[in-house]
Design a protein around this motif. Sequence first.
Motif, PDB file in Angstrom:
ATOM      1  N   ASN A   2       0.834  -1.189   0.000  1.00  0.00           N
ATOM      2  CA  ASN A   2       0.000   0.000   0.000  1.00  0.00           C
ATOM      3  C   ASN A   2       0.874   1.247   0.000  1.00  0.00           C
ATOM      4  OD1 ASN A   2      -2.417  -1.408   0.099  1.00  0.00           O
ATOM      5  ND2 ASN A   2      -2.423  -1.485   2.317  1.00  0.00           N
ATOM      6  N   GLU A   6      -0.721   7.736  -1.553  1.00  0.00           N
ATOM      7  CA  GLU A   6      -1.807   7.539  -2.516  1.00  0.00           C
ATOM      8  C   GLU A   6      -3.116   7.211  -1.796  1.00  0.00           C
ATOM      9  OE1 GLU A   6      -3.768   7.544  -6.098  1.00  0.00           O
ATOM     10  OE2 GLU A   6      -1.769   8.279  -5.663  1.00  0.00           O
ATOM     11  N   LEU A   7      -3.061   6.375  -0.761  1.00  0.00           N
ATOM     12  CA  LEU A   7      -4.265   6.046  -0.003  1.00  0.00           C
ATOM     13  C   LEU A   7      -4.868   7.291   0.653  1.00  0.00           C
ATOM     14  CD1 LEU A   7      -3.172   2.717   1.726  1.00  0.00           C
ATOM     15  CD2 LEU A   7      -4.925   2.983  -0.052  1.00  0.00           C
ATOM     16  N   TYR A   9      -4.428  10.395  -0.297  1.00  0.00           N
ATOM     17  CA  TYR A   9      -4.916  11.259  -1.378  1.00  0.00           C
ATOM     18  C   TYR A   9      -6.296  10.799  -1.855  1.00  0.00           C
ATOM     19  CZ  TYR A   9      -5.529  13.292  -5.970  1.00  0.00           C
ATOM     20  OH  TYR A   9      -6.065  13.927  -7.059  1.00  0.00           O
ATOM     21  N   ARG A  10      -6.444   9.493  -2.077  1.00  0.00           N
ATOM     22  CA  ARG A  10      -7.734   8.964  -2.559  1.00  0.00           C
ATOM     23  C   ARG A  10      -8.853   9.192  -1.540  1.00  0.00           C
ATOM     24  NH1 ARG A  10      -6.103   3.177  -5.324  1.00  0.00           N
ATOM     25  NH2 ARG A  10      -4.806   4.070  -6.967  1.00  0.00           N
ATOM     26  N   GLN A  11      -8.541   8.989  -0.261  1.00  0.00           N
ATOM     27  CA  GLN A  11      -9.550   9.214   0.781  1.00  0.00           C
ATOM     28  C   GLN A  11      -9.953  10.688   0.829  1.00  0.00           C
ATOM     29  OE1 GLN A  11     -11.245   6.988   2.324  1.00  0.00           O
ATOM     30  NE2 GLN A  11     -10.032   5.208   1.790  1.00  0.00           N
ATOM     31  N   LYS A  13      -9.751  12.838  -1.620  1.00  0.00           N
ATOM     32  CA  LYS A  13     -10.499  13.120  -2.853  1.00  0.00           C
ATOM     33  C   LYS A  13     -11.946  12.627  -2.739  1.00  0.00           C
ATOM     34  CE  LYS A  13     -10.132  12.536  -7.830  1.00  0.00           C
ATOM     35  NZ  LYS A  13      -9.405  11.926  -8.938  1.00  0.00           N
ATOM     36  N   GLN A  14     -12.132  11.432  -2.190  1.00  0.00           N
ATOM     37  CA  GLN A  14     -13.480  10.890  -2.028  1.00  0.00           C
ATOM     38  C   GLN A  14     -14.297  11.744  -1.056  1.00  0.00           C
ATOM     39  OE1 GLN A  14     -13.921   7.196   0.093  1.00  0.00           O
ATOM     40  NE2 GLN A  14     -15.950   6.824  -0.750  1.00  0.00           N
ATOM     41  N   HIS A  17     -15.258  14.970  -2.647  1.00  0.00           N
ATOM     42  CA  HIS A  17     -16.331  14.744  -3.626  1.00  0.00           C
ATOM     43  C   HIS A  17     -17.678  14.588  -2.912  1.00  0.00           C
ATOM     44  CE1 HIS A  17     -18.391  13.427  -7.218  1.00  0.00           C
ATOM     45  NE2 HIS A  17     -18.820  12.368  -6.550  1.00  0.00           N
TER      46      HIS A  17
END
Length: 137
Positions: A2, A6-7, A9-11, A13-14, A17
């Motif tokens: 992992n 990146e993890l 960043y994705r969280q 971003k979600q 959103h």
Amino acid sequence: MNDLIELLYRQRKQLRHVAETMWNSKYELHLTSSEWSVLKSISEGKRTVPELVVQLDITKQGVHKFLQSLQDKELIKTELVKGTKLQKVASLTDKGQDAMQKSLALDYEISEMVRASIGHEQYEQLISILGKPLISN
């Protein structure tokens, strides 16, 4: 393996959103993530353009663009203040303060959604972990 960055960043971003979608479904005033970042910074107190550039890590031109957009939406007001040199200072209007109060209510709602999703104990651990520096100097 992992990738922590990146993890995270994705969280982020979600969550951003979800926050934007919830806001846009409830209110006619639409704001971008960048506009929210600038507005939230200003909500912590009056900010000059150089302070926003440093705090938000965006260009001076970007700051001016977002300030103009937020001013057009009547969420902030700006004034020129003379110090060591003439600077533009931004502060919230009543409409901006109202938007921030509504945003805080949505933030709480989203926090409760996360708590329900991962469980109370894990939520409290996550808040504790993210409240600390992840890398010590």
